[in-house]
Motif scaffolding. Structure first.
Motif, PDB file in Angstrom:
ATOM      1  N   VAL A 108       0.854  -1.186   0.000  1.00 54.15           N
ATOM      2  CA  VAL A 108       0.000   0.000   0.000  1.00 54.15           C
ATOM      3  C   VAL A 108       0.890   1.237   0.000  1.00 54.15           C
ATOM      4  O   VAL A 108       1.759   1.402   0.870  1.00 54.15           O
ATOM      5  CB  VAL A 108      -0.943   0.018   1.229  1.00 54.15           C
ATOM      6  CG1 VAL A 108      -1.744   1.317   1.276  1.00 54.15           C
ATOM      7  CG2 VAL A 108      -1.883  -1.179   1.180  1.00 54.15           C
ATOM      8  N   ILE A 109       0.666   2.124  -0.988  1.00 53.57           N
ATOM      9  CA  ILE A 109       1.503   3.325  -1.080  1.00 53.57           C
ATOM     10  C   ILE A 109       0.692   4.612  -0.952  1.00 53.57           C
ATOM     11  O   ILE A 109       1.271   5.676  -0.753  1.00 53.57           O
ATOM     12  CB  ILE A 109       2.321   3.326  -2.395  1.00 53.57           C
ATOM     13  CG1 ILE A 109       1.391   3.215  -3.608  1.00 53.57           C
ATOM     14  CG2 ILE A 109       3.333   2.211  -2.398  1.00 53.57           C
ATOM     15  CD1 ILE A 109       2.122   3.266  -4.941  1.00 53.57           C
ATOM     16  N   ALA A 110      -0.638   4.523  -1.070  1.00 51.71           N
ATOM     17  CA  ALA A 110      -1.469   5.728  -0.908  1.00 51.71           C
ATOM     18  C   ALA A 110      -2.923   5.315  -0.679  1.00 51.71           C
ATOM     19  O   ALA A 110      -3.341   4.215  -1.050  1.00 51.71           O
ATOM     20  CB  ALA A 110      -1.358   6.632  -2.131  1.00 51.71           C
ATOM     21  N   ARG A 111      -3.690   6.233  -0.058  1.00 50.14           N
ATOM     22  CA  ARG A 111      -5.122   6.006   0.164  1.00 50.14           C
ATOM     23  C   ARG A 111      -5.867   7.323  -0.026  1.00 50.14           C
ATOM     24  O   ARG A 111      -5.354   8.395   0.281  1.00 50.14           O
ATOM     25  CB  ARG A 111      -5.394   5.491   1.584  1.00 50.14           C
ATOM     26  CG  ARG A 111      -5.127   4.023   1.794  1.00 50.14           C
ATOM     27  CD  ARG A 111      -5.734   3.536   3.111  1.00 50.14           C
ATOM     28  NE  ARG A 111      -5.541   2.113   3.299  1.00 50.14           N
ATOM     29  CZ  ARG A 111      -4.561   1.578   3.999  1.00 50.14           C
ATOM     30  NH1 ARG A 111      -3.680   2.370   4.564  1.00 50.14           N
ATOM     31  NH2 ARG A 111      -4.452   0.268   4.134  1.00 50.14           N
ATOM     32  N   ILE A 112      -7.103   7.203  -0.562  1.00 48.89           N
ATOM     33  CA  ILE A 112      -8.004   8.366  -0.578  1.00 48.89           C
ATOM     34  C   ILE A 112      -9.144   8.094   0.398  1.00 48.89           C
ATOM     35  O   ILE A 112      -9.369   6.947   0.808  1.00 48.89           O
ATOM     36  CB  ILE A 112      -8.559   8.649  -1.989  1.00 48.89           C
ATOM     37  CG1 ILE A 112      -9.381   7.456  -2.506  1.00 48.89           C
ATOM     38  CG2 ILE A 112      -7.466   9.014  -2.945  1.00 48.89           C
ATOM     39  CD1 ILE A 112     -10.114   7.764  -3.794  1.00 48.89           C
ATOM     40  N   ASP A 113      -9.865   9.147   0.778  1.00 39.81           N
ATOM     41  CA  ASP A 113     -10.959   9.034   1.737  1.00 39.81           C
ATOM     42  C   ASP A 113     -12.041   8.116   1.168  1.00 39.81           C
ATOM     43  O   ASP A 113     -12.660   8.436   0.147  1.00 39.81           O
ATOM     44  CB  ASP A 113     -11.538  10.416   2.010  1.00 39.81           C
ATOM     45  CG  ASP A 113     -12.520  10.396   3.170  1.00 39.81           C
ATOM     46  OD1 ASP A 113     -12.842   9.297   3.661  1.00 39.81           O
ATOM     47  OD2 ASP A 113     -12.960  11.480   3.592  1.00 39.81           O
ATOM     48  N   PRO A 114     -12.306   6.957   1.804  1.00 38.19           N
ATOM     49  CA  PRO A 114     -13.252   5.984   1.240  1.00 38.19           C
ATOM     50  C   PRO A 114     -14.689   6.164   1.743  1.00 38.19           C
ATOM     51  O   PRO A 114     -15.532   5.309   1.476  1.00 38.19           O
ATOM     52  CB  PRO A 114     -12.671   4.652   1.732  1.00 38.19           C
ATOM     53  CG  PRO A 114     -12.114   4.988   3.076  1.00 38.19           C
ATOM     54  CD  PRO A 114     -11.621   6.422   3.002  1.00 38.19           C
ATOM     55  N   LYS A 115     -14.985   7.259   2.462  1.00 38.27           N
ATOM     56  CA  LYS A 115     -16.273   7.398   3.130  1.00 38.27           C
ATOM     57  C   LYS A 115     -17.442   7.273   2.148  1.00 38.27           C
ATOM     58  O   LYS A 115     -18.377   6.501   2.388  1.00 38.27           O
ATOM     59  CB  LYS A 115     -16.339   8.748   3.854  1.00 38.27           C
ATOM     60  CG  LYS A 115     -17.630   8.995   4.606  1.00 38.27           C
ATOM     61  CD  LYS A 115     -17.533  10.247   5.458  1.00 38.27           C
ATOM     62  CE  LYS A 115     -17.270  11.477   4.599  1.00 38.27           C
ATOM     63  NZ  LYS A 115     -17.221  12.710   5.389  1.00 38.27           N
TER      64      LYS A 115
END
Length: 412
Positions: A108-115
């Motif tokens: 895992v290298i990045a995440r966006i807001d999954p809401k």
């Protein structure tokens, strides 16, 4: 006595002068010998240096004949992978790698807001659950009413058929009664005339008249019965229509169940896609390599497909050599090469020529040379040569590094 002393002193002085001259002569002889030895050493050193220079020069000439040597060497890559979030966009809440960091495949290298995407999954799950319950309720109702409805239809059909037969029978009886009444009316007139002529007794006339009245009453009773049967038939037909309507409702219920099944299947496809989009909120590395560039930062809003990182796969790294055209002789695919990288003086790399590209480097220059006006100055062109690395720690190489290479020419 004084003369003897003076003579003696003179003799001693002469002896001393002789000794000094002998020592001086001996010193000069030794100096001559020492100078001769120094000349020999100097001559030996000069000869050695001359031979060394000649040998080294010969070796260098032969080395340059056997090898194509240049420092126009660059670390390059077949492909720089720009990766971003597929089909989803939003605000970046996490980035785990900096430029130059090593990355592993599926890390895992990045995440966006999954809401929003998580909410979409929840809504679809609840809708699927509600639709399934509705479908199950209709199936239970259908299973419960189907036998009863079919039984009602069969009973209604049998009743309608029985009433139809009974009506036909009653009508037949009425027609028979009508024939009897017509006959009895003729008999009554005949007996009435005979009675007036005194041919029969009054009792005979009254008997025929009574029979006519009884038959007429029976006919009226059959008529009322027929009317009742017709009403019953109408009610039976209504019951049959109701039963058949129930059959239509069963068919409609089956159709509703089928449509709900299709809706559930469609919602499950949407749920699968929503879950896939939710998984896309987490960006994973497709390769084991190095983060070459970070395009965005935490808090930035990105759209679907917007590059987040540029990754370099070590398997795609090669050495690009811009070799002078005058040094191409004997260089071709398969030629071994020794590579030195300026930034990694302690590392040794070996490679082999993979291919010689078909155009010179100047052909793809930002401002190519224009010789259409007739002005031309001969310049040695550099031909791109691709060298595949066969030995050395590739993970330490950074795209863009420079160095030096020696390519062994093929013997002809």
């Amino acid at each position: 006595m004084d003369k003897a002393d003076d003579k003696k002193a003179g003799h001693m002085k002469n002896s001393s002068d002789v000794s000094e001259r002998a020592e001086e002569a001996e010193g000069k002889e030794s100096e001559k010998k020492g100078l001769s030895k120094g000349k020999k050493i100097a001559l030996f050193v000069l000869i050695f240096l001359t031979l060394f220079v000649l040998g080294y020069g010969g070796w260098m000439i032969k080395h340059h004949m056997d090898y194509a040597i240049t420092n126009a060497v660059f670390v390059d890559t077949e492909n720089i992978i720009n990766i971003g979030f597929q089909r989803v966009g939003g605000r970046i809440i996490k980035m785990t790698k900096r430029e130059g960091d090593l990355v592993k495949k599926d890390e895992v290298i990045a995440r966006i807001d999954p809401k929003d995407y998580r909410l979409a999954v929840k809504v679809l799950e609840e809708e699927i659950e509600a639709t399934k319950k509705r479908k199950e309720g209709l199936e239970i109702t259908l299973q419960r009413i189907t036998p009863q409805v079919h039984l009602n239809v069969a009973k209604a059909k049998r009743r309608v058929q029985a009433l139809r037969k009974e009506i036909e029978s009653t009508k037949s009886e009425i027609r028979a009664m009508d024939a009897q009444i017509a006959q009895l009316k003729a008999d009554r007139r005949r007996y009435w005339n005979l009675y007036l002529d005194k041919a029969v007794a009054k009792h005979d006339f009254e008997l025929v008249d009574t029979r006519l009245k009884v038959t007429t009453r029976k006919r009226e009773a059959l008529k009322k019965k027929l009317q009742a049967l017709v009403l019953n038939q109408k009610a039976a037909n209504d019951d049959l229509k109701i039963a058949k309507a129930d059959l239509k409702r069963i068919a409609e219920t089956k159709k509703s169940i089928e449509e709900l099944g299709k809706k559930i299947a469609s919602l499950e496809v949407q749920l699968k896609d929503a879950r896939l989009q939710l998984s896309y909120c987490t960006l994973k590395s497709p390769i084991t390599g190095r983060a070459a560039k970070k395009y965005v930062s935490v808090g930035d809003v990105v759209g679907p497909g917007t590059p987040v990182y540029a990754l370099v796969d070590p398997k795609d790294i090669f050495i690009l050599v811009l070799l002078e055209e005058t040094k191409l002789k004997g260089v071709g695919p398969g030629c071994p090469a020794e590579i030195k990288i300026d930034a990694l003086p302690g590392e040794e790399y070996e490679g082999v020529v993979d291919k010689i590209l078909p155009t010179s480097a100047a052909k793809f220059a930002l401002v190519p040379r224009d010789i259409s006006a007739g002005e031309f100055t001969k310049v040695v062109q550099r031909i791109p040569v691709k060298v595949k690395i066969t030995k050395g720690n590739i993970s330490k190489l950074v795209v863009g590094m420079g160095g030096e290479i020696e390519i062994k020419r093929k013997k002809r």
